[in-house]
Enzyme design. Structure first.
Site, mmCIF file in Angstrom:
data_model
loop_
_atom_site.group_PDB
_atom_site.id
_atom_site.type_symbol
_atom_site.label_atom_id
_atom_site.label_comp_id
_atom_site.label_asym_id
_atom_site.label_seq_id
_atom_site.Cartn_x
_atom_site.Cartn_y
_atom_site.Cartn_z
ATOM 1 N N GLY A 1 0.799 -1.086 0.113
ATOM 2 C CA GLY A 1 -0.115 -0.024 -0.004
ATOM 3 C C GLY A 1 0.848 1.337 -0.005
ATOM 4 C CD GLU A 2 2.543 5.586 -0.763
ATOM 5 O OE1 GLU A 2 2.194 4.864 -1.867
ATOM 6 O OE2 GLU A 2 3.584 5.826 -0.523
ATOM 7 C CB SER A 3 5.423 2.590 3.926
ATOM 8 O OG SER A 3 5.918 3.686 3.366
ATOM 9 C CB CYS B 1 5.296 -3.762 -1.027
ATOM 10 S SG CYS B 1 5.719 -2.655 -2.392
ATOM 11 N NE ARG C 1 8.293 5.079 0.886
ATOM 12 C CZ ARG C 1 7.639 6.088 1.004
ATOM 13 N NH1 ARG C 1 8.080 7.579 1.320
ATOM 14 N NH2 ARG C 1 6.391 6.377 0.098
ATOM 15 C CB ILE D 1 3.289 -2.697 -7.341
ATOM 16 C CG1 ILE D 1 2.698 -3.727 -8.089
ATOM 17 C CG2 ILE D 1 2.511 -1.247 -7.780
ATOM 18 C CD1 ILE D 1 1.294 -4.191 -7.735
ATOM 19 N NE ARG D 2 3.098 3.642 -6.682
ATOM 20 C CZ ARG D 2 2.953 4.307 -5.524
ATOM 21 N NH1 ARG D 2 4.305 5.044 -5.067
ATOM 22 N NH2 ARG D 2 2.243 3.885 -4.539
ATOM 23 C CG HIS E 1 2.572 -6.815 -4.064
ATOM 24 N ND1 HIS E 1 1.743 -6.077 -3.029
ATOM 25 C CD2 HIS E 1 3.439 -5.724 -4.536
ATOM 26 C CE1 HIS E 1 2.089 -4.835 -2.844
ATOM 27 N NE2 HIS E 1 3.017 -4.613 -3.754
ATOM 28 C CD GLU F 1 -0.054 -9.066 -1.832
ATOM 29 O OE1 GLU F 1 0.990 -9.625 -1.631
ATOM 30 O OE2 GLU F 1 0.001 -7.665 -1.889
#
Ligand code: GLN
Length: 192
Positions: A50-52, A82, A109, A138-139, A174, A176
């Site tokens: 997600g967004e840490s 991630c 990051r 992903i990023r 990821h 998942e």
């Protein structure tokens, strides 16, 4: 007889639903974690992608951050994917808000840049599976350096992207988002 294991999935933001589905497919009970109370009695926890920065801020706002980091320090099995890896890290290169700071890794990051930030590759990781595992980035972050108690499980293009330190597992990618459940199985073994 010991009861069935319950794996918590931090459910504040990001790709938590996918992890629930994966655990369900392996017949493992999961619980969404949105408060300190939700962590009562869990046997392990997954910190999703997600967004840490957002997750770190929510962990503070919901007064969960110290409780969670002390539980992990005390041995609760934890797996960060991630953004979850970034939350676990002791050191992060770029400015970041709050994080748990429990794992002896130095994380960069958005390490692949923003334009080419997402890609898929696959790799044989013998400790995890006998077959090559699809790796979805992903990023994603990667790990610049690790402490002496950290075992490197996988490198891609020379960069460290999966590690284990005692009760903690961290992956830049990821699992998942793929059909390959070997990392989930590996984490379930850590919990058992
Ligand atoms: N770039 C995100 C961060 O810095 C991580 C991306 C992800 O979890 N897929 O938190």
């Amino acid at each position: 007889m010991a009861g069935k294991k319950v794996i918590g999935i931090l459910g504040l933001q990001g790709a938590f639903k996918e992890h629930i589905e994966c655990l369900k497919s392996l017949d493992i009970q999961s619980r969404l974690i949105k408060s300190k109370e939700d962590m009562e009695g869990i046997d392990g926890i997954i910190l999703p992608g997600g967004e840490s920065t957002v997750m770190g801020k929510m962990l503070i706002d919901f007064k969960m951050i110290e409780f969670l980091s002390s539980k992990i320090r005390a041995g609760l099995p934890a797996w960060g994917t991630c953004a979850g890896m970034i939350l676990l890290a002791n050191r992060i290169d770029s400015i970041n808000g709050a994080h748990l700071g429990v794992m002896d890794i130095d994380v960069k990051r958005n390490a692949y840049g923003r334009q080419i930030g997402s890609f898929i590759t696959s790799q044989l990781i013998p400790v995890i599976s006998n077959n090559p595992i699809p790796l979805v980035f992903i990023r994603a972050p990667y790990i610049n350096s690790v402490g002496s108690n950290v075992r490197v499980l996988c490198k891609v293009d020379g960069n460290i992207v999966a590690v284990r330190e005692g009760n903690m597992l961290a992956t830049s990618f990821h699992p998942e988002l793929t059909e390959d459940m070997s990392f989930h199985r590996y984490f379930i073994d850590m919990v058992s």
